[in-house]
Design a protein around this motif. Structure first.
Motif, PDB file in Angstrom:
ATOM      1  N   ALA A 254       8.316  -2.926 -22.486  1.00  0.00           N
ATOM      2  CA  ALA A 254       7.953  -1.505 -22.378  1.00  0.00           C
ATOM      3  C   ALA A 254       6.733  -1.326 -21.482  1.00  0.00           C
ATOM      4  O   ALA A 254       6.652  -0.358 -20.721  1.00  0.00           O
ATOM      5  N   ILE A 255       5.786  -2.260 -21.554  1.00  0.00           N
ATOM      6  CA  ILE A 255       4.608  -2.202 -20.684  1.00  0.00           C
ATOM      7  C   ILE A 255       5.030  -2.331 -19.228  1.00  0.00           C
ATOM      8  O   ILE A 255       4.589  -1.566 -18.368  1.00  0.00           O
ATOM      9  N   LEU A 256       5.895  -3.304 -18.920  1.00  0.00           N
ATOM     10  CA  LEU A 256       6.369  -3.466 -17.541  1.00  0.00           C
ATOM     11  C   LEU A 256       7.094  -2.212 -17.065  1.00  0.00           C
ATOM     12  O   LEU A 256       6.891  -1.763 -15.934  1.00  0.00           O
ATOM     13  N   LYS A 257       7.935  -1.649 -17.914  1.00  0.00           N
ATOM     14  CA  LYS A 257       8.653  -0.427 -17.534  1.00  0.00           C
ATOM     15  C   LYS A 257       7.686   0.718 -17.254  1.00  0.00           C
ATOM     16  O   LYS A 257       7.846   1.451 -16.283  1.00  0.00           O
ATOM     17  N   ALA A 258       6.662   0.864 -18.098  1.00  0.00           N
ATOM     18  CA  ALA A 258       5.701   1.953 -17.910  1.00  0.00           C
ATOM     19  C   ALA A 258       4.873   1.753 -16.644  1.00  0.00           C
ATOM     20  O   ALA A 258       4.485   2.730 -16.000  1.00  0.00           O
ATOM     21  N   LEU A 259       4.611   0.509 -16.278  1.00  0.00           N
ATOM     22  CA  LEU A 259       3.807   0.233 -15.082  1.00  0.00           C
ATOM     23  C   LEU A 259       4.625   0.281 -13.792  1.00  0.00           C
ATOM     24  O   LEU A 259       4.057   0.447 -12.704  1.00  0.00           O
ATOM     25  N   THR A 260       5.940   0.145 -13.890  1.00  0.00           N
ATOM     26  CA  THR A 260       6.787   0.118 -12.697  1.00  0.00           C
ATOM     27  C   THR A 260       6.664   1.428 -11.925  1.00  0.00           C
ATOM     28  O   THR A 260       6.962   2.503 -12.440  1.00  0.00           O
TER      29      THR A 260
ATOM     30  N   GLY B  38     -10.696  -3.017 -13.559  1.00  0.00           N
ATOM     31  CA  GLY B  38     -10.134  -3.282 -14.882  1.00  0.00           C
ATOM     32  C   GLY B  38      -8.815  -2.612 -15.192  1.00  0.00           C
ATOM     33  O   GLY B  38      -8.289  -2.758 -16.291  1.00  0.00           O
ATOM     34  N   LYS B  39      -8.247  -1.885 -14.230  1.00  0.00           N
ATOM     35  CA  LYS B  39      -6.951  -1.250 -14.473  1.00  0.00           C
ATOM     36  C   LYS B  39      -5.832  -2.267 -14.336  1.00  0.00           C
ATOM     37  O   LYS B  39      -5.995  -3.321 -13.718  1.00  0.00           O
ATOM     38  N   LEU B  40      -4.704  -1.940 -14.900  1.00  0.00           N
ATOM     39  CA  LEU B  40      -3.526  -2.811 -14.848  1.00  0.00           C
ATOM     40  C   LEU B  40      -2.591  -2.308 -13.760  1.00  0.00           C
ATOM     41  O   LEU B  40      -2.373  -1.105 -13.626  1.00  0.00           O
ATOM     42  N   HIS B  41      -2.041  -3.259 -13.012  1.00  0.00           N
ATOM     43  CA  HIS B  41      -1.198  -2.876 -11.872  1.00  0.00           C
ATOM     44  C   HIS B  41       0.007  -3.795 -11.793  1.00  0.00           C
ATOM     45  O   HIS B  41      -0.102  -5.013 -11.906  1.00  0.00           O
ATOM     46  N   PHE B  42       1.157  -3.186 -11.620  1.00  0.00           N
ATOM     47  CA  PHE B  42       2.425  -3.885 -11.428  1.00  0.00           C
ATOM     48  C   PHE B  42       3.004  -3.312 -10.142  1.00  0.00           C
ATOM     49  O   PHE B  42       3.560  -2.213 -10.142  1.00  0.00           O
ATOM     50  N   PRO B  43       2.843  -4.020  -9.023  1.00  0.00           N
ATOM     51  CA  PRO B  43       3.110  -3.417  -7.711  1.00  0.00           C
ATOM     52  C   PRO B  43       4.587  -3.339  -7.304  1.00  0.00           C
ATOM     53  O   PRO B  43       4.930  -3.538  -6.150  1.00  0.00           O
ATOM     54  N   TYR B  44       5.448  -3.032  -8.253  1.00  0.00           N
ATOM     55  CA  TYR B  44       6.876  -2.987  -7.946  1.00  0.00           C
ATOM     56  C   TYR B  44       7.465  -1.639  -8.348  1.00  0.00           C
ATOM     57  O   TYR B  44       7.033  -1.016  -9.306  1.00  0.00           O
ATOM     58  N   ASP B  45       8.489  -1.236  -7.603  1.00  0.00           N
ATOM     59  CA  ASP B  45       9.211   0.000  -7.870  1.00  0.00           C
ATOM     60  C   ASP B  45      10.506  -0.260  -8.639  1.00  0.00           C
ATOM     61  O   ASP B  45      11.136   0.668  -9.128  1.00  0.00           O
ATOM     62  N   GLU B  46      10.902  -1.528  -8.672  1.00  0.00           N
ATOM     63  CA  GLU B  46      12.163  -1.897  -9.319  1.00  0.00           C
ATOM     64  C   GLU B  46      12.046  -3.328  -9.825  1.00  0.00           C
ATOM     65  O   GLU B  46      11.385  -4.166  -9.211  1.00  0.00           O
ATOM     66  N   VAL B  47      12.704  -3.590 -10.946  1.00  0.00           N
ATOM     67  CA  VAL B  47      12.769  -4.938 -11.508  1.00  0.00           C
ATOM     68  C   VAL B  47      14.225  -5.246 -11.804  1.00  0.00           C
ATOM     69  O   VAL B  47      14.943  -4.409 -12.361  1.00  0.00           O
ATOM     70  N   ARG B  48      14.623  -6.446 -11.438  1.00  0.00           N
ATOM     71  CA  ARG B  48      15.965  -6.921 -11.785  1.00  0.00           C
ATOM     72  C   ARG B  48      15.800  -8.232 -12.533  1.00  0.00           C
ATOM     73  O   ARG B  48      15.017  -9.085 -12.122  1.00  0.00           O
ATOM     74  N   ILE B  49      16.535  -8.367 -13.614  1.00  0.00           N
ATOM     75  CA  ILE B  49      16.501  -9.598 -14.400  1.00  0.00           C
ATOM     76  C   ILE B  49      17.853 -10.254 -14.292  1.00  0.00           C
ATOM     77  O   ILE B  49      18.881  -9.617 -14.531  1.00  0.00           O
ATOM     78  N   GLU B  50      17.842 -11.533 -13.932  1.00  0.00           N
ATOM     79  CA  GLU B  50      19.085 -12.266 -13.708  1.00  0.00           C
ATOM     80  C   GLU B  50      19.147 -13.478 -14.648  1.00  0.00           C
ATOM     81  O   GLU B  50      18.277 -14.344 -14.605  1.00  0.00           O
TER      82      GLU B  50
END
Length: 115
Positions: free
Chosen positions: A50-56, A96-108
């Motif tokens: 959920a954290i990754l999804k919120a940061l995407t 100190g902010k959190l950053h996930f520099p992606y617009d899309e994630v795919r899990i294989e």
């Protein structure tokens, strides 16, 4: 689009894929590999997912804002985000902010019947 590929693959498979890509001159998208399905599922718990999804695509977020977006306690989000940062899945900015520099994630993941 900036896409992250998350895969389950053995280290020798990962090495072989990267060498083949370099030999062909074909750039690979950014990726992160787990060696087993169990490692992926132990690391990417529902709360961390959920954290990754919120940061995407969200840009850098403070822990309080991230906790608000995922509907969880700030301390728990801080702990889970710290785990994701420690393994290199998310970044922490200089302020100190959190950053996930992606617009899309795919899990294989794939598995086959035993021989």
């Amino acid at each position: 689009m900036n896409r992250l590929m998350i895969r389950v693959e053995a280290e020798d498979e990962w090495s072989r894929r990267i060498v083949q890509a370099v030999e062909r001159g074909k750039p690979q998208p950014p990726g992160y590999s787990f060696t087993t399905e169990e490692d992926l599922l132990d690391t990417l718990t529902a709360n961390r997912f959920a954290i990754l999804k919120a940061l995407t695509g969200a840009g850098p977020l403070g822990v309080r804002e991230l906790a608000r977006r995922v509907g969880r306690d700030v301390r728990a989000v801080h702990a889970d985000a710290g785990r994701l940062a420690s393994i290199g899945l998310i970044d922490k900015t200089s302020d100190g902010k959190l950053h996930f520099p992606y617009d899309e994630v795919r899990i294989e993941m794939a598995w086959h019947a035993a021989a």
